[in-house]
Motif scaffolding. Sequence first.
Motif: not given
Length: 761
Positions: A192, A344-345, A219-220
């Motif tokens: 990412s 994340t979306d 989170r990532r």
Amino acid sequence: MIPLRRIAFIGNSLPRRCGIATFTTDLQKAIAASRPNLETCIVAMTDRDQTYDYPSSVALQIGDAAVDDYIRAADFLNAGSFDVVCLQHEFGIFGGEAGAHILVLLSRLAMPVVTTLHTVLARPTAAQRTVMQAIVEASSKVVVMANKGRELLRSVYHVTDDKIEVIAHGIPDVAFAAPDAAKARLGFRGMSVILTFGLLSPNKGIEVMIDAMPSILKRRPDAVYVVLGATHPNLVRDEGEAYRESLKARARQPGVDDRVVFLGRFVDQPTLLEFISACDVYVTPYLNEAQMTSGTLAYSFGLGKPVVSTPYWHAAELLGEGRGVLVPFGDAAAIGSEVAELLTDQPRREAMCRRAYAVSRTMTWQRSAEHYVSVFENARLAHGLKPVARARAAAFEPRNPAPPDMQLCHFLAMCDDTGLFQHAVHSVPDRAHGYCVDDNARALVLACALTGPGETCLPEVLTARFAAFVQDAWNPGTRRFRNFMGFDRSWLDDAGSEDSHGRTLWALGETARRDGNLSRRRWAAALFTEALPSTETFSSPRAWAFTLLGLDAYCVACPDDLHAREVRICLADRLLSCLRAVATPDWVWFEQGLAYDNARLPQALLLTGMATQTPGYVDAGLRSLRWLMKQQTASGGHFRPVGTAGFGELRQHPRAFDQQPVEATATIAACLAAWRADGDANWNAIARRAFGWFLGSNDLSVAMVDPATGSCRDGLHPDRANENRGGESVVCYLLGLAEIRQLSVADIRLARPPTLRAVGA
């Protein structure tokens, strides 16, 4: 119109490494590609004895500190017969205090200049303000890339809105694409990618993004932050790569140095576009809101990338309304949360991508070039004599040239057996819009004005028609004058505006005093008396002023009317109270904004003050008129009426367009009233300048009138005159002409009016 042939750009140029160089080169290429036979070149600014391998598009170099180079460049541009020069302005690229050396060049150019302002400072130093104002003064147009720039130019530098163009930063026209293929080519497959690009310097806020990486990685875990770009050359010159090394050390402290990639090189456009294409989120964490333009922001948005940014001016405007994500300055927690949320979306991220790409299609370099070429063409069209040339030309003109003869052909053509038509299509009366009491009242004032020495009176039957129109407009039921009448002579309203009522009283007052027909003078006085009481409840300052103009005449005709004298003092006091309540040292006016017929307000106080021997009224009239004339005088010294585009704006420098004859006429009358009040002959000169607006001494150097017929165009747009010649316009021209002709008679007789000394109110 002859097409543009040669355009020169002044600014930095590639291969010099900076945003201005990239922008200037991209703009020059885009404009060259927009027209098949248009020649373009760059006059390149070269810094601190540096040398660059410039391409053939660079025709000349200027050493930023060498004043002789600026003079040589002006000679080159003038000799090359360039149609327009486009200056790219940033304070840091020109020599002298606050970049003042560029003024040496601009002051010598014979062609129009269009200046792109890459920075507009909200709180400039005295030197910066002086230089900026001089650049704006020398420019036919100034271009900014965000509406915030327009706002600051108007509020901080008092630039008229008609001089400002907003053209978005150009972007390459690249097809929308998902990031996976570019990631694979660049070695970021399966990651990412968060990207920041630009010359590295402390104000970019890279530290904040590094501090946000630990929370993003929670989170990532596949996230990587790519910092693409060389260190700013000035920083390298002063301290080497110390700043870049400090950022690397900062990434090592929380253990994210393996997820922060520094690519310290200046990349060409294809490489940059490849990196932007590969990113999932673009970040501009700048620390200072006072950034008017960000080319990297424009490029990333234009490639359809979700952008997380601090709310500096350009970002706040471009990314507002959900087009991107804005976070507070210096807030690592907020930026980390928003970046992680986007990563994340996927549906939200992809929707933001599609929206950014769709919105940005108006920003392509092709579209920007088209807009610039249009601005260049308008600038060339509007470019007149420079102030120095105007002054030299004026030296050979008669000091007070004789005014035109009074020609009534068009005025008579605009009248029928009902009265004066409101509008015309070109010079043909337009019956569809009928008549109004405003214009017929003005026509009645004109009939009175033409009773002066040396003038030919209007035909008696025509004056009688105007009077009959006013009589029919009176509505005893409402105690007001109706205003609009259809061509079938049916009234379209029961009561007109307060202003139209006041204007009609002005006409009745003048008729009561000056009409050659005794019976009509008595009629006018009687109707004036009947209609006057309604004004005591009015709230419009212009209605008060028009009524005061009527009272000035009526009280001469009927000096024993005590009620009229009381109303005169009442209305004058109201105007004076407005001025005292609203005026500040830089806004000497009766209202929070400027509108139409502005000069009638000070004129009303001047005439009332002289008639009642009240110095306070005279002083207020003179002060407000002096201030108004500063607003209505262009840099070249010619008269520039308050433009209709700015009506209703609060405490703003007036816009230049559209310009209307009514302003010139009101100004002539007010200035001559000021001359009668204090005896200063300069007021005569100002009145003549205002009249010159009709004859072509205006922003477009376009004659507004046809002296042979007496017709007058309805207004002046930014690029042309309005070719319609309606009732208001012809009456305004003829009223102004009558005033100037009487002034010429006074000059011949060497008559000087008595003066009333003004003292503080």
